[in-house]
Design a protein around this motif. Structure first.
Motif, mmCIF file in Angstrom:
data_model
loop_
_atom_site.group_PDB
_atom_site.id
_atom_site.type_symbol
_atom_site.label_atom_id
_atom_site.label_comp_id
_atom_site.label_asym_id
_atom_site.label_seq_id
_atom_site.Cartn_x
_atom_site.Cartn_y
_atom_site.Cartn_z
ATOM 1 N N ASN A 8 0.833 -1.211 0.000
ATOM 2 C CA ASN A 8 0.000 0.000 0.000
ATOM 3 C C ASN A 8 0.865 1.257 0.000
ATOM 4 O O ASN A 8 0.584 2.213 -0.718
ATOM 5 N N LEU A 9 1.919 1.252 0.813
ATOM 6 C CA LEU A 9 2.821 2.405 0.835
ATOM 7 C C LEU A 9 3.509 2.583 -0.518
ATOM 8 O O LEU A 9 3.599 3.704 -1.030
ATOM 9 N N LEU A 10 3.955 1.499 -1.111
ATOM 10 C CA LEU A 10 4.623 1.586 -2.412
ATOM 11 C C LEU A 10 3.686 2.144 -3.480
ATOM 12 O O LEU A 10 4.106 2.926 -4.331
ATOM 13 N N LYS A 11 2.409 1.781 -3.406
ATOM 14 C CA LYS A 11 1.434 2.321 -4.362
ATOM 15 C C LYS A 11 1.245 3.829 -4.141
ATOM 16 O O LYS A 11 1.138 4.591 -5.101
ATOM 17 N N ILE A 12 1.213 4.240 -2.882
ATOM 18 C CA ILE A 12 1.100 5.672 -2.571
ATOM 19 C C ILE A 12 2.318 6.415 -3.103
ATOM 20 O O ILE A 12 2.201 7.477 -3.716
ATOM 21 N N LEU A 13 3.496 5.840 -2.878
ATOM 22 C CA LEU A 13 4.730 6.462 -3.371
ATOM 23 C C LEU A 13 4.719 6.540 -4.901
ATOM 24 O O LEU A 13 5.143 7.547 -5.475
ATOM 25 N N ALA A 14 4.252 5.491 -5.538
ATOM 26 C CA ALA A 14 4.180 5.474 -7.006
ATOM 27 C C ALA A 14 3.221 6.544 -7.499
ATOM 28 O O ALA A 14 3.520 7.284 -8.443
ATOM 29 N N GLU A 15 2.074 6.628 -6.847
ATOM 30 C CA GLU A 15 1.055 7.600 -7.239
ATOM 31 C C GLU A 15 1.576 9.036 -7.098
ATOM 32 O O GLU A 15 1.311 9.891 -7.929
ATOM 33 N N ARG A 16 2.342 9.286 -6.049
ATOM 34 C CA ARG A 16 2.831 10.648 -5.759
ATOM 35 C C ARG A 16 4.221 10.915 -6.341
ATOM 36 O O ARG A 16 4.838 11.920 -6.017
ATOM 37 N N GLN A 17 4.716 9.994 -7.139
ATOM 38 C CA GLN A 17 6.048 10.088 -7.744
ATOM 39 C C GLN A 17 7.141 10.269 -6.689
ATOM 40 O O GLN A 17 8.021 11.111 -6.805
ATOM 41 N N HIS A 18 7.070 9.423 -5.652
ATOM 42 C CA HIS A 18 8.050 9.472 -4.567
ATOM 43 C C HIS A 18 8.762 8.127 -4.357
ATOM 44 O O HIS A 18 9.242 7.847 -3.269
ATOM 45 N N LEU A 19 8.827 7.287 -5.386
ATOM 46 C CA LEU A 19 9.502 5.992 -5.225
ATOM 47 C C LEU A 19 10.966 6.149 -4.845
ATOM 48 O O LEU A 19 11.547 5.264 -4.217
ATOM 49 N N GLU A 20 11.564 7.280 -5.178
ATOM 50 C CA GLU A 20 12.967 7.508 -4.835
ATOM 51 C C GLU A 20 13.179 7.637 -3.322
ATOM 52 O O GLU A 20 14.306 7.578 -2.837
ATOM 53 N N LEU A 21 12.084 7.769 -2.563
ATOM 54 C CA LEU A 21 12.184 7.883 -1.101
ATOM 55 C C LEU A 21 12.371 6.534 -0.399
ATOM 56 O O LEU A 21 12.580 6.498 0.813
ATOM 57 N N ILE A 22 12.294 5.440 -1.139
ATOM 58 C CA ILE A 22 12.360 4.110 -0.515
ATOM 59 C C ILE A 22 13.581 3.946 0.390
ATOM 60 O O ILE A 22 13.434 3.513 1.536
ATOM 61 N N PRO A 23 14.811 4.283 -0.045
ATOM 62 C CA PRO A 23 15.955 4.110 0.868
ATOM 63 C C PRO A 23 15.835 4.936 2.153
ATOM 64 O O PRO A 23 16.135 4.443 3.244
ATOM 65 N N ALA A 24 15.361 6.170 2.037
ATOM 66 C CA ALA A 24 15.212 7.024 3.218
ATOM 67 C C ALA A 24 14.121 6.487 4.146
ATOM 68 O O ALA A 24 14.283 6.488 5.374
ATOM 69 N N ILE A 25 13.028 6.013 3.571
ATOM 70 C CA ILE A 25 11.949 5.433 4.378
ATOM 71 C C ILE A 25 12.447 4.169 5.077
ATOM 72 O O ILE A 25 12.161 3.952 6.255
ATOM 73 N N ALA A 26 13.211 3.358 4.370
ATOM 74 C CA ALA A 26 13.761 2.128 4.972
ATOM 75 C C ALA A 26 14.651 2.463 6.162
ATOM 76 O O ALA A 26 14.580 1.809 7.211
#
Length: 176
Positions: free
Chosen positions: A72-90
């Motif tokens: 669900n979070l990944l879909k939100i990130l994809a929708e908002r064009q924030h997939l590049e935040l994955i390392p920081a979120i991790a």
């Protein structure tokens, strides 16, 4: 990064409620490593010409099998064009996870590789000193220390090295 921290805290809360916080942490660790090393993913994540639907479809197809809170979070990130935040979120998720489990990473620098007994002894001493229930210890060889150890827990450094003691003596002599 405040936005990554908020995503991580929300993800942890939902994951914890569903009892999957450990599994989500493991998946995030894997994702973080993949994203950090995959230039094609970075280009895709940052390309403004990729549609929202294409990003969400990519997430659906690529991350099948991960726990619902994470997908669900990944879909939100994809929708908002924030997939590049994955390392920081991790990274933020790991901190929240460690706090919730009263554990922390500890780096122990020494001149030679410490035995399991020495590491265990140091760990027990610092558990008493810090109040953590568990320390995840990594031993790093640092020949510059001359002797003794230097430990780092979070942002706190405990320096019992000969190198540090010599520096302290030098400072004291210079002040007199």
């Amino acid at each position: 990064m405040v936005i990554a921290q908020k995503y991580a805290e929300s993800l942890f809360e939902v994951s914890h409620d569903q009892g999957v916080e450990q599994s989500v942490k493991k998946d995030l660790d894997t994702l973080k490593a993949v994203v950090a090393s995959d230039d094609a993913f970075k280009r895709f994540a940052e390309d403004p010409q990729v549609s929202k639907d294409a990003r969400i479809q990519f997430v659906d197809e690529t991350f099948k099998g991960v726990d619902p809170p994470l997908i669900n979070l990944l879909k939100i990130l994809a929708e908002r064009q924030h997939l590049e935040l994955i390392p920081a979120i991790a990274a933020e998720y790991e901190q929240v996870y460690n706090e919730a489990n009263e554990q922390q990473y500890m780096k122990v620098e020494s001149v030679y590789a410490l035995s399991d007994e020495e590491i265990d002894s140091i760990g027990k001493a610092f558990i008493k000193r810090t109040g953590y229930k568990r320390l995840l210890i990594e031993n790093i060889i640092n020949k510059e220390l001359i002797g003794g150890i230097r430990t780092t827990i979070g942002t706190t450094v405990y320096d019992g090295s000969v190198q540090n003691n010599l520096k302290e003596i030098a400072k004291a002599v210079q002040q007199h």
